[in-house]
Design a protein around this motif. Structure first.
Motif, PDB file in Angstrom:
ATOM      1  N   THR A  80      96.081-104.514 -39.750  1.00 13.76           N
ATOM      2  CA  THR A  80      96.108-103.271 -40.816  1.00 13.76           C
ATOM      3  C   THR A  80      94.821-103.370 -41.166  1.00 13.76           C
ATOM      4  O   THR A  80      94.457-101.663 -41.020  1.00 13.76           O
ATOM      5  CB  THR A  80      97.160-103.379 -41.588  1.00 13.76           C
ATOM      6  OG1 THR A  80      98.974-103.980 -41.102  1.00 13.76           O
ATOM      7  CG2 THR A  80      97.689-102.330 -41.925  1.00 13.76           C
ATOM      8  N   ASP A 122     100.995 -97.402 -35.065  1.00 11.51           N
ATOM      9  CA  ASP A 122     101.393 -99.019 -35.423  1.00 11.51           C
ATOM     10  C   ASP A 122     102.770 -99.162 -34.775  1.00 11.51           C
ATOM     11  O   ASP A 122     103.591 -98.407 -34.989  1.00 11.51           O
ATOM     12  CB  ASP A 122     101.421 -99.410 -36.871  1.00 11.51           C
ATOM     13  CG  ASP A 122     101.849-100.569 -37.197  1.00 11.51           C
ATOM     14  OD1 ASP A 122     101.093-101.624 -36.564  1.00 11.51           O
ATOM     15  OD2 ASP A 122     101.988-100.804 -38.231  1.00 11.51           O
ATOM     16  N   GLU A 123     102.331-100.290 -34.123  1.00  9.09           N
ATOM     17  CA  GLU A 123     103.568-101.292 -33.440  1.00  9.09           C
ATOM     18  C   GLU A 123     104.224-100.318 -32.220  1.00  9.09           C
ATOM     19  O   GLU A 123     105.118 -99.824 -31.913  1.00  9.09           O
ATOM     20  CB  GLU A 123     104.948-101.422 -34.258  1.00  9.09           C
ATOM     21  CG  GLU A 123     104.671-102.046 -35.646  1.00  9.09           C
ATOM     22  CD  GLU A 123     103.710-103.528 -35.754  1.00  9.09           C
ATOM     23  OE1 GLU A 123     103.386-104.336 -34.763  1.00  9.09           O
ATOM     24  OE2 GLU A 123     103.380-103.458 -36.792  1.00  9.09           O
TER      25      GLU A 123
HETATM   26 MG    MG Z   1     100.988-104.712 -38.562  1.00  6.74          MG
END
Ligand code: MG
Ligand code: ADP
Length: 696
Positions: A303, A397-398
């Protein structure tokens, strides 16, 4: 688009004479596709022998022996429901008798086809019944022995389809191939490997001569696997070169905001984080588009790397979007990033499906006029009414929750924005090349030094009561605990542990200290519970896999997973990644129910032994199919029919290199080899990609 020579092979299976609508539907179910070519990509899985027998004792189980017989007499069935029998003498072995049995039959037809005294060849499976040798419904009845093959391929089937129907359809499909298919594989590679040409390879695939022809040793199978992989790699190389040729934005930054961020951080960045931050920074600064995959294990600190990239975009006067797969995760990211951003003086907003009415209108305005510098949210970010003023960096993200096509779609917002994709699950190299071959790769291969290995134990379900009794001490020590169950509520057809029951049970023991969170709750309810757990108002969080992805509560140190055998390896790794985030020692209990399958046992063992996401991912790939690893079955690139895990691992590097070279030197695929490669791509239905090169 498609060359006319290929029209016949892309006809529907129904176009085969002798195959009607009903049967073609069965084929469609079997192949997931309706075109003739997919019959050719349907691999036989075993062999069936039709040995010519000279004595009855040499018949092997599974064989379909071939006999020369003479019909002696027809035995009239006593009733219409009983089977029809024809008594024969086996000519091949001095006079043994054999009965041919038909359960569904047309009497007249049988009398006409096999009148008494007929001598012919039959083949089928035989059994001994009341001391008689019997063959029900022979596969072959013919006057010409040659018509019965010695060996036949056996195909995976679906209810209602017979092997013979598949064989027939495959033969017809072979005829629909164009007469001349140009060679697209490089001559040197062909010489080195001794692979047959495409058509011969397909023929050999469907006419195996021995068991070895069904293995990866088969040159035909190797070649076809290579063709399939090469077609995929070309598609990726084309996408990649398109991305690279597109003028992007040089987001050079000033170092002002990122500099302040460095001062604010409560920890020292790891060496790996520093390295990838600078890789990304340089990529963003150059004026071609960035397409980059950021891989790093759970808890490796992706992150913050993304925040550095986003601030560099902000410094360059551009907007950034950060897209997350769930509401919870976008809220969490928003909270953390906003905290930092406020101190730095950057305006961050959150937009999910939950922001409605006036709030949403205001957000849309801020996004449209550029006051919102960083926009965080879910899929809702990319609905058509969200218009950015100046979007130049998209972070996902992800990523494994998003498909390849979504990825391409996302980059169409804004003006050629740079793309940074972060994966939650480490991906084995083979898969990374298969799915993300269009992107550059940055890897965080180091975890913050403060991290401790999670102590993982595998325990039987009967230890549950005991575990619950231990919770008391843990709670007294101020520890926070995740309790994970596979299901939300009791469902009729399942005996899976459910979160609601467990919540009730634990809440009775520890009133006001237990929270419940699952996917069926409203977003605001989930937030409230998460917040309470984060604030340590709650000590135990009973949860389903909604906490699987990304949630970060660093004070939680214990995780109990019920019926851990029901979860996949990647999922277990993700779940466990929620603990061991702070400096304190963490424990994960994997509880299992009997009976435990071999695969489940192996999974739990892997979890106990290692917390290295890359090793876990490799194991996962061995234990299950590639499709599953990346979450949902996705469309497009990942539908491999001719290749398999081992062949991919072996061939992918060569294919990737080959594809990159070709696209570099023959971008429009215009040379003779380029033309042949176009044919290859059409054969594997990569038409979309060819149209992108033609469009220039
Ligand atoms: Mg993460
Ligand atoms: P993931 O890679 O799984 O997305 P996160 O980015 O959520 O990991 O980071 C996990 C936790 O580790 C966060 O609380 C984050 O603040 C912290 N963290 C990140 N980098 C470091 C570091 N270099 N040293 C210590 N803690 C770090």
């Amino acid at each position: 688009m498609r060359p006319p020579a290929l029209y016949p092979i892309f006809n529907s299976i129904e176009s085969i004479k002798g195959i009607g609508i009903k049967t073609s539907k069965l084929f469609k179910r079997l192949l997931d596709e309706d075109k003739l070519i997919y019959l050719l990509y349907h691999k036989p899985v075993s062999l069936l022998n039709r040995p010519r027998m000279s004595d009855i004792h040499s018949i092997q189980p599974g064989d379909r022996p071939v006999f020369k017989i003479k019909v002696i007499s027809h035995i009239k069935p006593p009733s219409r429901k009983s089977p029809y029998r024809i008594l024969c003498q086996i000519q091949s072995f001095k006079g043994d008798e054999l009965e041919i049995v038909f359960f569904n039959y047309h009497k007249d037809y049988l009398i006409k086809q096999l009148p008494e005294g007929t001598v012919c060849w039959i083949s089928g499976s035989v059994e001994l019944f009341n001391g008689h040798l019997q063959m029900s419904h022979p596969d072959y009845i013919t006057f010409d022995e040659e018509k019965i093959p010695l060996i036949e391929p056996v195909y995976p089937l679906t209810q209602g389809l017979t092997n013979k129907m598949v064989e027939f359809a495959v033969t017809q499909a072979m005829r629909a191939l164009p007469k001349n298919i140009p060679e697209w594989i490089d001559e040197t590679l062909l010489k080195q490997t001794g692979w047959p040409d495409f058509k011969t390879a397909l023929y050999e695939l469907h006419h195996p001569k021995s068991a070895i022809d069904l293995t990866n040793e088969s040159k035909a199978r190797q070649r076809l696997a290579y063709d399939e992989i090469l077609a995929n790699q070309l598609a990726l190389a084309i996408t990649r070169s398109r991305l690279k040729r597109q003028k992007g934005n040089a987001l050079k930054g000033t170092g002002e905001l990122t500099g302040r961020l460095k001062e604010l951080l409560p920890f020292e960045l790891t060496g790996a984080q520093k390295r990838v931050i600078s890789e990304i920074s340089m990529d963003m600064a150059c004026d071609f588009r960035m397409g980059r995959l950021l891989q790093g294990d759970v808890g490796s600190g992706k992150t913050i790397v993304a925040v550095f990239a986003m601030l560099q975009a902000t410094e360059s006067g551009a907007q950034t979007a950060l897209m997350c797969p769930t509401d919870i995760l976008s809220r969490q990211h928003y909270k953390k990033i906003n905290q930092l951003a406020e101190e730095i003086g950057v305006h961050v907003v959150l937009l999910t499906g939950r922001e409605k009415g006036k709030t949403r209108a205001l957000l849309l305005k801020e996004i449209a006029n550029g006051t919102a510098q960083i926009v965080i949210g879910t899929h809702a970010l990319f609905t058509p009414d969200v218009i950015f003023q100046n979007l130049k960096l998209v972070v996902i993200d992800e990523q494994h929750r998003f498909g390849v096509e979504q990825r391409l779609f996302l980059t169409q917002k804004g003006s050629a924005p740079d793309l940074l994709v972060m994966t939650a699950t480490p991906i084995p190299r083979t898969l990374a090349l298969t799915y993300y071959g269009d992107m550059d790769l940055s890897v965080i291969d180091e975890k913050p030094a403060s991290r401790q290995k999670v102590d993982t134990r595998v325990i039987p379900a009967k230890a549950r009561e005991e575990t619950i009794s231990k919770l008391k001490t843990l709670l007294q020590n101020g520890q926070q605990i995740y309790w994970v169950c596979p299901l939300v509520e009791e469902s009729e057809k399942s005996d899976l542990a459910n979160a609601t029951d467990r919540y009730n049970e634990l809440n009775a023991l520890f009133p006001n200290r237990v929270g419940l969170i699952h996917g069926k709750m409203k977003g605001t309810e989930k937030d409230a519970v998460m917040q309470a757990f984060l604030n340590k108002e709650l000590s135990v969080l009973v949860a389903t896999t909604v906490i699987e992805v990304g949630v970060d509560v660093s004070s939680a140190t214990v995780m109990i997973i019920e019926q851990a055998e029901r979860f996949g390896l990647a999922q277990l790794h993700q779940l466990r990644g929620r603990i061991g985030r702070g400096a304190d020692k963490s424990v994960c209990l994997l509880m299992y129910d009997y009976p435990l399958s071999e695969v489940a046992k192996r999974r739990l063992e892997v979890m106990r032994q290692t917390d290295d996401g890359f090793i876990i991912a490799e194991e996962d790939l061995k234990l299950r199919g590639a499709g599953e690893i990346l979450g949902t079955r996705q469309s497009g690139l990942e539908n491999l029919r001719l290749s398999n895990f081992e062949l991919q691992a072996e061939l992918i590097s060569t294919a990737r290199q080959d594809a990159l070279n070709i696209i570099k030197t023959d971008t429009m695929l215009q040379t003779p080899r380029g033309q042949a490669l176009k044919m290859l791509m059409y054969l594997f239905e990569k038409d979309v990609y060819i149209s992108t090169i033609s469009a220039g």
